[in-house]
Design an enzyme around this catalytic site. Structure first.
Site, mmCIF file in Angstrom:
data_model
loop_
_atom_site.group_PDB
_atom_site.id
_atom_site.type_symbol
_atom_site.label_atom_id
_atom_site.label_comp_id
_atom_site.label_asym_id
_atom_site.label_seq_id
_atom_site.Cartn_x
_atom_site.Cartn_y
_atom_site.Cartn_z
ATOM 1 N N PHE A 70 -21.569 -1.421 21.712
ATOM 2 C CA PHE A 70 -21.747 -0.110 22.475
ATOM 3 C C PHE A 70 -22.538 -0.066 23.487
ATOM 4 C CE2 PHE A 70 -18.287 0.219 19.470
ATOM 5 C CZ PHE A 70 -16.527 -0.124 20.181
ATOM 6 N N GLU A 84 -9.118 3.956 5.958
ATOM 7 C CA GLU A 84 -8.228 2.768 6.673
ATOM 8 C C GLU A 84 -8.013 1.674 5.891
ATOM 9 O OE1 GLU A 84 -9.848 4.893 11.132
ATOM 10 O OE2 GLU A 84 -10.913 3.591 10.149
HETATM 11 C C1 LIG Z 1 -16.085 -0.363 9.988
HETATM 12 C C2 LIG Z 1 -16.099 1.035 11.868
HETATM 13 C C3 LIG Z 1 -15.437 1.753 11.713
HETATM 14 C C4 LIG Z 1 -15.466 2.582 13.518
HETATM 15 N N1 LIG Z 1 -14.525 3.480 13.991
HETATM 16 C C5 LIG Z 1 -14.594 4.211 14.626
HETATM 17 C C6 LIG Z 1 -14.132 5.146 15.377
HETATM 18 O O1 LIG Z 1 -13.242 4.559 15.203
HETATM 19 N N2 LIG Z 1 -14.614 5.940 16.288
HETATM 20 C C7 LIG Z 1 -15.903 5.999 16.880
HETATM 21 O O2 LIG Z 1 -16.547 7.029 17.631
HETATM 22 N N3 LIG Z 1 -17.062 4.722 16.075
HETATM 23 C C8 LIG Z 1 -16.724 4.614 14.722
HETATM 24 N N4 LIG Z 1 -17.288 3.595 14.495
HETATM 25 C C9 LIG Z 1 -19.197 3.690 14.698
HETATM 26 C C10 LIG Z 1 -19.455 2.967 15.765
HETATM 27 O O3 LIG Z 1 -18.486 1.328 15.972
HETATM 28 C C11 LIG Z 1 -20.529 2.857 16.427
HETATM 29 O O4 LIG Z 1 -21.514 4.313 16.380
HETATM 30 C C12 LIG Z 1 -21.250 1.969 16.935
HETATM 31 O O5 LIG Z 1 -20.839 0.397 16.964
HETATM 32 C C13 LIG Z 1 -22.641 2.131 17.906
HETATM 33 O O6 LIG Z 1 -22.930 1.087 18.415
HETATM 34 P P1 LIG Z 1 -24.536 1.338 18.650
HETATM 35 O O7 LIG Z 1 -24.466 -0.105 20.040
HETATM 36 O O8 LIG Z 1 -25.053 1.809 18.228
HETATM 37 O O9 LIG Z 1 -24.546 -0.388 17.634
HETATM 38 P P2 LIG Z 1 -23.940 -1.443 17.459
HETATM 39 O O10 LIG Z 1 -22.442 -1.587 18.042
HETATM 40 O O11 LIG Z 1 -23.694 -1.639 15.777
HETATM 41 O O12 LIG Z 1 -24.841 -2.950 17.615
HETATM 42 C C14 LIG Z 1 -25.117 -3.148 17.215
HETATM 43 C C15 LIG Z 1 -25.719 -4.662 18.062
HETATM 44 O O13 LIG Z 1 -27.068 -5.057 17.578
HETATM 45 C C16 LIG Z 1 -27.781 -6.257 17.557
HETATM 46 N N5 LIG Z 1 -28.185 -6.117 16.343
HETATM 47 C C17 LIG Z 1 -29.345 -6.181 15.608
HETATM 48 N N6 LIG Z 1 -30.384 -6.418 14.902
HETATM 49 C C18 LIG Z 1 -30.581 -6.940 15.708
HETATM 50 C C19 LIG Z 1 -32.129 -7.486 16.151
HETATM 51 N N7 LIG Z 1 -32.761 -7.674 15.147
HETATM 52 N N8 LIG Z 1 -32.129 -8.149 16.993
HETATM 53 C C20 LIG Z 1 -30.826 -8.492 18.202
HETATM 54 N N9 LIG Z 1 -29.733 -7.730 18.256
HETATM 55 C C21 LIG Z 1 -29.278 -6.973 16.667
HETATM 56 C C22 LIG Z 1 -26.093 -6.700 16.453
HETATM 57 O O14 LIG Z 1 -25.724 -7.506 16.468
HETATM 58 C C23 LIG Z 1 -24.730 -5.367 16.966
HETATM 59 O O15 LIG Z 1 -24.478 -6.173 18.243
HETATM 60 C C24 LIG Z 1 -17.042 3.014 13.424
HETATM 61 C C25 LIG Z 1 -18.327 1.476 12.548
HETATM 62 C C26 LIG Z 1 -17.465 0.752 11.867
HETATM 63 C C27 LIG Z 1 -18.830 0.350 10.998
#
Ligand SMILES: Cc1cc2nc3c(=O)[nH]c(=O)nc-3n(C[C@H](O)[C@H](O)[C@H](O)COP(=O)(O)OP(=O)(O)OC[C@H]3O[C@@H](n4cnc5c(N)ncnc54)[C@H](O)[C@@H]3O)c2cc1C
Length: 436
Positions: free
Chosen positions: A15, A176
């Site tokens: 995200f 869930e």
């Molecule tokens: C099962 C589940 C249900 C959820 N439900 C909700 C909800 O209903 N409402 C809500 O608001 N939030 C929800 N969340 C939380 C939400 O999904 C996270 O807050 C959000 O995805 C965080 O976004 P981010 O971009 O920080 O990380 P992420 O979306 O986790 O993205 C991180 C990305 O980094 C990549 N990555 C990791 N390490 C490396 C590396 N070393 N090199 C290259 N790429 C890498 C991964 O492949 C991934 O694509 C949920 C989470 C989970 C697991």
């Protein structure tokens, strides 16, 4: 691509990363987004993929497709593994194990979190967490295989252990999952087996706190608990999971240390998360101190203090106790992109990140979800409708949105779940058809 423009490298196409690259789409910078996978994953619907309702394609979208109109963007499938802060150079490992370097002028790290077992790493072999697409597919494999195993086993005790599903953690993901497993058992598989009655499946929801969904108000949490009870989920509060094996799960009551062992062939782990390993690599290189969950503290502009060219956002960052939710990640990614664009344009004052809390939602069961947004609290059918609208609105891609609405409609009408294909797979792992 012009080479004289500032180079922005974004690690992670979740995200935060995707919202950052979107913000930079029309800016005079060259952007490279690096991710360990080829797709942007919609984690909030992972549990529907894990329980055979939605396909992996429905909850993920290829990063290359999503960014096909970004003229200033390169997409790299790779894992960031090391960083040289002085040389402003990142080491990226390719999928075959070889590596290469990527130079940057600005780095945005949005690599998210992974499942944490906190000193119980040995549980991981039997109790998968749910953070990635691979996790969801492995859980789906375990759940579907458990019913198939129970069907061919005649010993009633063994059969019972295959039909017992333990979910550790009473937060949104645990609730869930537990609810969905009961719906699989009572609706989707209702008339499909001969030797077993899938509805007899026991689902244990094991939670350390005194109520499920502690991040929601007491009223919404109580409403969710009533629905879980009606579904037949067995909730055990005030217990810690202190043992997990191939065929059992052990709990210890916090109040008096009383131990209980349940024969259960499927245990799923949703009790906590920690930053991905690259967070530690980055923190060491920058001299930053990670918090307890491994998150990296950031300043108001979302850069790491002392390193104005390195931003951390989304779940991996720690800023004013903001929760690890999608909305924080999306707004944070956009903000980091905006600060970079303004800096490139010559602005010296950096604007502080202001989070706008739009609320949270959790699905409990068919026709029952809860939504909390400021003073607004919805539960039951209204909550479910609001939950559906919110999730469809944030799902990436028109095709995924339309497909998901159609699948939900078909499931409501027919109770069926079509994403249940499992096979013995690779001959090397054929002896573990339930997906260890
Ligand atoms: C099962 C589940 C249900 C959820 N439900 C909700 C909800 O209903 N409402 C809500 O608001 N939030 C929800 N969340 C939380 C939400 O999904 C996270 O807050 C959000 O995805 C965080 O976004 P981010 O971009 O920080 O990380 P992420 O979306 O986790 O993205 C991180 C990305 O980094 C990549 N990555 C990791 N390490 C490396 C590396 N070393 N090199 C290259 N790429 C890498 C991964 O492949 C991934 O694509 C949920 C989470 C989970 C697991």
């Amino acid at each position: 691509m012009a080479t004289s423009r500032p180079r922005v490298v974004v690690i992670g196409a979740g995200f935060a990363g995707m919202h950052c690259v979107r913000r930079l789409k029309n800016e005079p910078v060259d952007v490279t987004v690096v991710d360990r996978g080829t797709s942007h994953l919609f984690q909030p619907l992972l549990y529907q993929c894990a329980t055979g309702l939605l396909s992996e394609g429905a909850i993920s979208s290829p990063v290359r497709h999503l960014t096909r109109r970004h003229k200033n963007l390169d997409v790299v499938l790779g894992e960031a593994s090391a960083i040289d802060v002085d040389a402003r150079e990142l080491t990226v490992d390719r999928i075959d194990g070889s590596s290469f370097h990527l130079a940057y002028d600005y780095l945005v790290v949005a690599a998210g979190m992974r499942t944490a077992y906190r000193g119980n790493e040995d549980f991981a072999a039997h109790a998968p967490g749910m953070k990635t697409l691979d996790d969801a597919l492995s859980i789906r494999r375990k759940i579907m295989a458990a019913f198939e195993m129970a069907e061919t086993i005649t010993d009633p005790d063994e059969q019972r252990s295959w039909l017992t599903f333990a979910v550790a953690g009473g937060g949104p993901t645990g609730v869930e999952l537990a609810g969905q497993i009961r719906e699989v058992a009572t609706l989707a598989l209702e008339r499909e087996f001969d030797a077993i009655d899938p509805a007899q499946a026991r689902v244990l929801l094991l939670h350390g706190g005194d109520r499920v969904l502690p991040s929601f108000s007491a009223r919404l949490s109580a409403s969710a608990q009533r629905t879980l009870d009606e579904l037949g989920v067995e909730t055990h509060l005030g217990v810690h999971v202190t043992g997990v094996g191939e065929d059992h799960v052990e709990t210890t009551r916090k109040a008096d240390g009383d131990k209980q062992t349940y024969p259960a062939r499927t245990t799923l782990w949703t009790t906590g998360v920690e930053a991905v390993p690259f967070a530690t690599t980055l923190a060491r290189a920058l001299g930053a101190e990670q918090d307890r969950g491994g998150r990296i503290p950031v300043a108001a502009d979302l850069s790491v203090p002392g390193h104005p060219d390195v931003f951390v956002c989304g779940d991996m960052s720690s800023y004013r106790d903001l929760p690890g939710v999608a909305e924080v990640a999306m707004q944070g990614g956009r903000h980091a992109g905006a600060v970079i664009a303004e800096t490139v344009a010559g602005q010296t004052d950096r604007s502080p990140f202001k989070y706008r809390d739009l609320g949270t939602a959790a699905y409990i069961a068919r026709r029952h979800a809860i939504v909390q947004s400021g003073p607004l609290q919805l539960s039951g059918f209204l909550g479910w409708v609001a939950w559906g609208v919110i999730h469809i609105a944030f799902l990436a891609g028109v095709r995924n949105r339309m497909g998901t609405v159609m699948t939900w409609g078909a499931t409501l009408l027919t109770d069926s779940r079509r994403e249940r294909a499992i096979t013995y797979g690779d001959p090397e792992t054929a002896r573990q058809p339930y997906g260890q």
